[in-house]
Scaffold this motif. Structure first.
Motif, PDB file in Angstrom:
ATOM      1  N   GLY A  16       0.773  -1.144   0.188  1.00  0.00           N
ATOM      2  CA  GLY A  16      -0.223  -0.164   0.127  1.00  0.00           C
ATOM      3  C   GLY A  16       0.736   1.112   0.015  1.00  0.00           C
ATOM      4  O   GLY A  16       2.195   1.436   0.060  1.00  0.00           O
ATOM      5  N   GLU A  17      -0.040   2.407   0.077  1.00  0.00           N
ATOM      6  CA  GLU A  17       1.028   3.717   0.161  1.00  0.00           C
ATOM      7  C   GLU A  17       1.936   3.953   1.357  1.00  0.00           C
ATOM      8  O   GLU A  17       2.943   4.444   1.065  1.00  0.00           O
ATOM      9  CB  GLU A  17      -0.092   4.766   0.468  1.00  0.00           C
ATOM     10  CG  GLU A  17      -0.771   4.863  -0.918  1.00  0.00           C
ATOM     11  CD  GLU A  17      -0.106   5.491  -2.280  1.00  0.00           C
ATOM     12  OE1 GLU A  17       0.867   6.202  -2.066  1.00  0.00           O
ATOM     13  OE2 GLU A  17      -0.233   4.852  -3.160  1.00  0.00           O
ATOM     14  N   GLU A  18       1.647   3.036   2.346  1.00  0.00           N
ATOM     15  CA  GLU A  18       2.736   3.077   3.502  1.00  0.00           C
ATOM     16  C   GLU A  18       4.132   2.385   3.005  1.00  0.00           C
ATOM     17  O   GLU A  18       5.087   2.709   3.595  1.00  0.00           O
ATOM     18  CB  GLU A  18       1.939   2.293   4.560  1.00  0.00           C
ATOM     19  CG  GLU A  18       2.751   2.407   5.908  1.00  0.00           C
ATOM     20  CD  GLU A  18       2.122   1.658   7.218  1.00  0.00           C
ATOM     21  OE1 GLU A  18       2.736   1.667   8.126  1.00  0.00           O
ATOM     22  OE2 GLU A  18       1.059   0.996   6.895  1.00  0.00           O
ATOM     23  N   GLY A  19       4.070   1.537   2.132  1.00  0.00           N
ATOM     24  CA  GLY A  19       5.411   1.099   1.524  1.00  0.00           C
ATOM     25  C   GLY A  19       6.353   2.070   0.990  1.00  0.00           C
ATOM     26  O   GLY A  19       7.295   1.675   0.952  1.00  0.00           O
ATOM     27  N   ARG A  20       6.094   3.146   0.439  1.00  0.00           N
ATOM     28  CA  ARG A  20       6.729   4.089  -0.116  1.00  0.00           C
ATOM     29  C   ARG A  20       7.764   4.543   0.721  1.00  0.00           C
ATOM     30  O   ARG A  20       8.964   4.898   0.150  1.00  0.00           O
ATOM     31  CB  ARG A  20       5.680   5.356  -0.781  1.00  0.00           C
ATOM     32  CG  ARG A  20       4.930   4.962  -1.931  1.00  0.00           C
ATOM     33  CD  ARG A  20       4.475   6.170  -2.337  1.00  0.00           C
ATOM     34  NE  ARG A  20       3.292   6.063  -3.072  1.00  0.00           N
ATOM     35  CZ  ARG A  20       3.470   5.697  -4.610  1.00  0.00           C
ATOM     36  NH1 ARG A  20       4.681   5.656  -5.133  1.00  0.00           N
ATOM     37  NH2 ARG A  20       2.206   5.292  -5.317  1.00  0.00           N
ATOM     38  N   GLN A  21       7.668   4.689   2.064  1.00  0.00           N
ATOM     39  CA  GLN A  21       8.626   5.077   2.953  1.00  0.00           C
ATOM     40  C   GLN A  21       9.728   4.109   3.174  1.00  0.00           C
ATOM     41  O   GLN A  21      10.716   4.384   3.490  1.00  0.00           O
ATOM     42  CB  GLN A  21       7.939   5.365   4.484  1.00  0.00           C
ATOM     43  CG  GLN A  21       7.531   4.154   4.986  1.00  0.00           C
ATOM     44  CD  GLN A  21       6.751   4.182   6.426  1.00  0.00           C
ATOM     45  OE1 GLN A  21       7.402   4.906   7.240  1.00  0.00           O
ATOM     46  NE2 GLN A  21       5.535   3.835   6.489  1.00  0.00           N
ATOM     47  N   PHE A  22       9.597   2.938   2.572  1.00  0.00           N
ATOM     48  CA  PHE A  22      10.674   1.968   2.599  1.00  0.00           C
ATOM     49  C   PHE A  22      11.277   1.756   1.399  1.00  0.00           C
ATOM     50  O   PHE A  22      12.247   0.885   1.209  1.00  0.00           O
ATOM     51  CB  PHE A  22      10.010   0.513   3.121  1.00  0.00           C
ATOM     52  CG  PHE A  22       9.173   0.581   4.434  1.00  0.00           C
ATOM     53  CD1 PHE A  22       9.766   1.139   5.386  1.00  0.00           C
ATOM     54  CD2 PHE A  22       8.027  -0.074   4.196  1.00  0.00           C
ATOM     55  CE1 PHE A  22       8.939   1.019   6.599  1.00  0.00           C
ATOM     56  CE2 PHE A  22       7.169   0.082   5.475  1.00  0.00           C
ATOM     57  CZ  PHE A  22       7.645   0.550   6.642  1.00  0.00           C
ATOM     58  N   MET A  23      10.995   2.672   0.361  1.00  0.00           N
ATOM     59  CA  MET A  23      11.496   2.477  -0.989  1.00  0.00           C
ATOM     60  C   MET A  23      13.144   2.735  -0.828  1.00  0.00           C
ATOM     61  O   MET A  23      13.786   1.876  -1.421  1.00  0.00           O
ATOM     62  CB  MET A  23      11.002   3.424  -2.110  1.00  0.00           C
ATOM     63  CG  MET A  23       9.585   2.661  -2.555  1.00  0.00           C
ATOM     64  SD  MET A  23      10.246   1.175  -3.515  1.00  0.00           S
ATOM     65  CE  MET A  23      11.383   1.902  -4.774  1.00  0.00           C
ATOM     66  N   PRO A  24      13.516   3.679  -0.260  1.00  0.00           N
ATOM     67  CA  PRO A  24      15.076   4.077  -0.390  1.00  0.00           C
ATOM     68  C   PRO A  24      15.759   2.700   0.121  1.00  0.00           C
ATOM     69  O   PRO A  24      16.823   2.254  -0.447  1.00  0.00           O
ATOM     70  CB  PRO A  24      15.300   5.052   0.825  1.00  0.00           C
ATOM     71  CG  PRO A  24      13.983   5.737   0.633  1.00  0.00           C
ATOM     72  CD  PRO A  24      13.087   4.722   0.584  1.00  0.00           C
TER      73      PRO A  24
END
Length: 240
Positions: free
Chosen positions: A87-95
């Protein structure tokens, strides 16, 4: 240097570099290790990725082309995959996730360059990355849920909670070992096969394996990336 029970491994570049002033032998003796080649090759991959990143950043265009298009395709594809699962929460783990994939991919592919060795073919490299992943997703879970994070270790059935509190921590502690051995075993095995094929048939035997191992090493990088994503997914989801 011994390799696979006495099979000579044709490492050239880092051995030559270490022989200048014999600083490599002195460092290895001071650290009490047999070789620091995997560390040097890992630094080489870091330098290559950093150099490519700076090159792309200095030539950013609204209509991407060339190297920028390659990076945007890779990063965009990984981001879509992460968002579809977390979900959108996963974007924070992209780095972290994107760095893991590109870094492991670079280290895996370096083993295909004559005179180089894949840093991931040394068990210390995947072990260090697996420990980082383990600590990070546990931190994410504790940060989001606080003391309630313990529910993730109690299982879905209340009366089995005491048993699950024993089994679940063991399961989590086995994850770094699994990540380490999966990546190390596959890459080391491919390195051994490639060297054997080179000795038996330098051209006819090696070239077909190169194309096969490019795919295999890419898959191994993606598996490490995907498992890290799944561990993060388990940490941020509600405990049942």
């Amino acid at each position: 240097m011994g390799f696979s029970g006495g099979l000579p491994h044709p490492l050239l570049y880092m051995d030559m570099l270490k022989s200048i002033g014999h600083w490599g032998t002195q460092v290895e003796h001071a650290l009490g290790v047999q070789s620091i080649n995997h560390v040097l090759y890992m630094w080489l991959v870091m330098a290559i990725i950093l150099g490519l990143g700076l090159m792309v950043r200095s030539r950013l265009q609204l209509v991407p082309g060339g190297l920028q298009n390659v990076f945007e395709t890779i990063i965009g594809g990984l981001e879509d995959f992460v968002v579809a699962n977390l979900g959108e929460e996963g974007r924070q783990f992209m780095p972290l996730l994107c760095t893991i994939f590109i870094f492991i991919l670079g280290m895996n592919w370096l083993g295909l360059v004559p005179g180089c060795d894949a840093p991931t073919a040394n068990i210390n490299t995947p072990a260090a990355m697996a420990i980082i992943v383990f600590c990070f997703y546990q931190f994410v879970g504790m940060k989001k849920w606080g003391f309630g994070y313990i529910k993730h270790f109690m299982g879905p059935v209340g009366f089995l909670a005491p048993l699950m509190l024993i089994l679940e921590p063991i399961s989590h502690l086995a994850r770094p070992l699994s990540l380490t051995l999966r990546l190390f075993g596959n890459i080391r095995g491919e390195e051994i096969v490639l060297i054997l094929m080179f000795f038996l048939a330098p051209v006819l035997g090696s070239l077909p394996m190169y194309f096969l191992f490019i795919l295999a090493k890419t898959i191994q990088a993606f598996i490490f990336f995907m498992l890290t994503m799944l561990y993060l997914q388990g940490a941020i989801e509600h405990a049942h």
